[in-house]
Each structure stands twice: as structure tokens, then as C-alpha cells.
Design an enzyme around this catalytic site. Structure first.
Site, PDB file in Angstrom:
ATOM      1  N   HIS A   1     -82.095  -0.662  15.541  1.00 45.78           N
ATOM      2  CA  HIS A   1     -80.969  -1.330  15.329  1.00 45.78           C
ATOM      3  C   HIS A   1     -80.438  -2.174  16.325  1.00 45.78           C
ATOM      4  CE1 HIS A   1     -81.210   3.583  15.033  1.00 45.78           C
ATOM      5  NE2 HIS A   1     -80.678   3.554  13.811  1.00 45.78           N
TER       6      HIS A   1
ATOM      7  N   SER B   1     -77.541   5.279   9.590  1.00 42.96           N
ATOM      8  CA  SER B   1     -77.285   5.421  11.208  1.00 42.96           C
ATOM      9  C   SER B   1     -76.498   3.863  11.468  1.00 42.96           C
ATOM     10  CB  SER B   1     -78.530   5.353  12.121  1.00 42.96           C
ATOM     11  OG  SER B   1     -79.687   4.645  11.552  1.00 42.96           O
TER      12      SER B   1
ATOM     13  N   ASP C   1     -82.540  -0.147  20.194  1.00 39.53           N
ATOM     14  CA  ASP C   1     -83.241   0.070  20.396  1.00 39.53           C
ATOM     15  C   ASP C   1     -85.003  -0.380  18.723  1.00 39.53           C
ATOM     16  OD1 ASP C   1     -83.120   1.358  17.875  1.00 39.53           O
ATOM     17  OD2 ASP C   1     -82.285   3.174  18.512  1.00 39.53           O
TER      18      ASP C   1
END
Length: 372
Positions: free
Chosen positions: A339, A32, A336
Site C-alpha cells: 500500500h 484494502s 508496507d
């Protein structure tokens, strides 16, 4: 979907290096931290970020599948090299000329182990990303011919870390790291079997064997010059701090990360002896990541112990569309629960780029601090 802080991605761009980076092609692997939308094409994937407020600081303020309020580190480094950020692999077809110009294979939730992130239902594991790359090499061979394609792949540098001494080589594959999800979305989850069946030493041994197999597979596909970027302090990301009653970094997790980095470094030394003409390099980025967390003011940040988006870690830690988002996003290290923010990615990319591409060109790029 995690791979917080330091690129939890095994990114690998083949960069055809011409003078002053004028002609570059990048192939990116990871999770991600470098995904640009592959999981959007996976119908049942729960590891997605194609909804507000992701992309709020990206051009046109739209979510693209990046797990950030803006750009990924790979995006920023591509900008520094003067090249477009490559598109997601699943957005292309086998006849698309873009396959020869750069592809992003990264997928949120991916790990070294195939069952890492299994509760996301669909994601492209590192093994499968290598399989996608293998398909791409077939296209390259068909377009360029066997001899030219093999020569390109052998001369490429596969970055999984940093090392400016290799810049004299004409071709590059740019890579960052992978392994964070194997902790965040596997070993550190008490309801998954790995944490119940294995000690950390045993788990680390499993990761080492699998990673050795994967690096060898890349070698057999033509990779020779490989650089591996180690993991950052995962114990300090918001999803892990939330497990502390005092919101402190989890020291045990950070100690495991240090052990992982050490194990990978030793593995790379062994593979350099075992694989003919292999040139693998390990770069430890743990201290860079820890410095950003412990001394945010040094880089122009005010908050490094929680995220800009007020997430609920009990239900995943993503910035859902009903969450509250801070107004001063450039003052937060984390976007978040997992990340970095766009502003933090700029800092991390700057430090990484300076070490990787320390040439006269880098003097024209932004400094290590950001403007808030």
C-alpha cells in the site's frame, strides 16, 4: 489486501452534485486501498490493519482499519470535495440515516473473483459488496419512494475511473478500480489453484466474464454512467520486487497488468453497445503509477523501491506491531509491502482529482507535489 499503488478498489460513491460540491453523498466499493474498517467487524478476518503502526499519521494516531499510516485516496478526495469520508458499511444498521449520506463497502482482500484472498478467511468480496449496495438501494427506495430513488440511481455516475466531461450530470458515484488482489492474492500465489490450472490468457478470460457479470448487475441496480480506473504497475510494489534477486520491478507482472487493462477497456466498449443507455468509460492510470515509482524525486519522494515499514514479505507483508518504521514517512512512496503511504496517496489523489474534477474549485486544493 493488496491493491497497491493505484487504487485497487472499485470505489463507487453516489455523489449528489450541487453547485461547488456543496451536497455530496458517496458510496465506496473496493479493497484494502479504500477500506476504512469493514474487516474490523469480521471476527475471523486475517486481512486487518486495526493495530499499530497503521494510523500513526491519522488524526489521534490510532489504527482505524485503513491499510495506511494515514489516509486512503478516497479519504483525501472526500476532503477535496468538502465532505466526510463515509463510514464502513458494517458499522451501520439498516435504520441508520448515515446510509443516505454515504457508505464505504470496501474490504481488504476483496477481488473480482469470490475466492480471491480465500486464505484471509473472511472478507467482503466484490459480489458481496454489490449485495450490500443492493440492500442500501432498498433503504433508499423505502425512504425516498420508488420513483425518486430510481431517478437518483439512473442519474448517478458510477466512477471506476476518470472523466471530467461527465461533471455536468447532477449526481455521481465515485469509483476507482478492482482486480489487483486477483493477481497479488490469487494468480501470483503458486499454492492456489488458478496459477496451476490456467494460463494467464485463460485467467484473464475468467476475470473478464466475472467482471462483465458484475458491471451488468450494477447496471440492473440502476447504474448507467460508469467510469473504470485501470490497474497500476503491480510488478513494482515491494511485495513483488522482493521476488527479484535485484529488487527490480517484475516485468512479466506489469505486462499482465497492461493486458488486463486492455481487456477491461474492450469489455467496456462491448457493454456500452449491449446495455441500453449505459455510459461506461475506461481510464488507464498505468503510466501515472509508473511515473511515481520511476521518478519519485519529481514528486518530493526519496524512496520508491521499498517500504517505510520494514515488513517481512514471507509472512504477509503487513506492518506488524513489532516492525521497524522509518521516521521520514513522507519520503517513501510505499507504507508496507502493498500500500502507498499517506504522502503518496496525496499525490495520487491530486492527479486523479485534477482529471476528474477539473473545475475552478480544484485551484484551491494542494498541488501534485507534497511537502516533505
Amino acid at each position: 489486501m493488496a491493491i497497491p499503488l493505484i487504487l485497487a478498489v472499485f470505489t463507487a460513491p453516489i455523489i449528489a452534485m450541487a453547485a461547488n460540491y456543496t451536497s455530496l453523498v458517496t458510496f465506496i466499493f473496493g479493497d484494502s486501498l479504500t477500506e476504512v474498517g469493514n474487516n474490523n467487524y469480521l471476527r475471523y478476518s486475517l486481512a486487518r490493519s486495526d493495530f499499530p503502526f497503521y494510523g500513526i499519521d491519522y488524526p489521534n494516531r490510532i489504527p482505524t482499519g485503513r491499510f495506511s499510516n494515514g489516509r486512503t485516496i478516497a479519504d483525501i478526495i472526500s476532503e477535496k470535495l468538502g465532505i466526510p469520508s463515509p463510514p464502513p458499511y458494517l458499522s451501520l444498521n439498516r435504520q441508520d440515516d448515515a446510509l443516505l449520506k454515504g457508505v464505504n463497502y470496501a474490504s481488504g482482500g476483496a477481488g473480482i473473483l469470490n475466492d480471491t484472498g480465500i486464505y484471509f478467511i473472511e472478507r467482503i468480496s466484490f459480489d458481496d459488496q454489490i449485495g450490500c449496495f443492493e440492500n442500501t438501494t432498498r433503504v433508499i427506495k423505502k425512504r425516498l419512494g420508488e420513483e425518486s430513488a430510481v431517478s437518483l440511481l439512473h442519474e448517478a455516475i458510477y466512477f471506476i475511473a476518470m472523466g471530467k466531461s461527465l461533471l455536468r450530470s447532477p449526481l455521481y458515484v465515485f469509483g476507482l478500480s478492482i482486480g489487483s488482489n486477483d493477481y497479488i492474492n490469487n494468480f501470483l500465489q503458486p499454492f492456489l489453484p488458478y496459477s496451476r490450472r490456467y494460463t494467464h490468457d485463460e485467467f484473464l478470460g475468467i476475470l473478464e466474464l466475472k467482471l462483465a457479470e458484475q458491471l451488468t448487475r450494477l447496471y440492473l441496480l440502476g447504474a448507467r454512467k460508469v467510469i473504470f480506473l485501470g490497474l497500476g504497475p503491480l510488478g513494482c510494489i515491494p511485495s513483488q520486487r522482493a521476488k527479484s534477486t535485484t529488487n527490480q520491478c517484475l516485468q512479466q507482472v506489469n505486462e499482465w497488468v497492461v493486458q488486463f487493462n486492455s481487456k477491461v477497456q474492450k469489455l467496456i466498449n462491448v457493454l456500452n453497445v449491449k446495455l441500453k443507455k449505459a455510459q461506461l468509460t475506461f481510464a488507464d492510470t498505468y503510466q501515472d503509477g509508473m511515473d511515481l515509482v520511476e521518478n519519485p524525486g519529481k514528486y518530493g519522494f526519496k524512496v520508491s523501491n521499498t517500504s517505510c515499514c520494514k515488513v517481512e514479505t514471507a509472512v504477509g507483508g503487513l506492518c506488524l506491531s513489532y516492525a521497524h518504521v522509518c521516521d521520514n514517512r513522507s519520503e517513501y512512496v510505499f507504507w508496507d509491502a502493498f500500500h502507498p503511504s499517506d504522502a503518496a496517496n496525496v499525490v495520487l489523489a491530486d492527479r486523479f482529482f485534477t482529471k476528474l474534477f477539473a473545475t475552478s474549485n480544484s485551484s484551491s486544493n494542494s498541488s501534485s507535489s507534497h511537502e516533505g
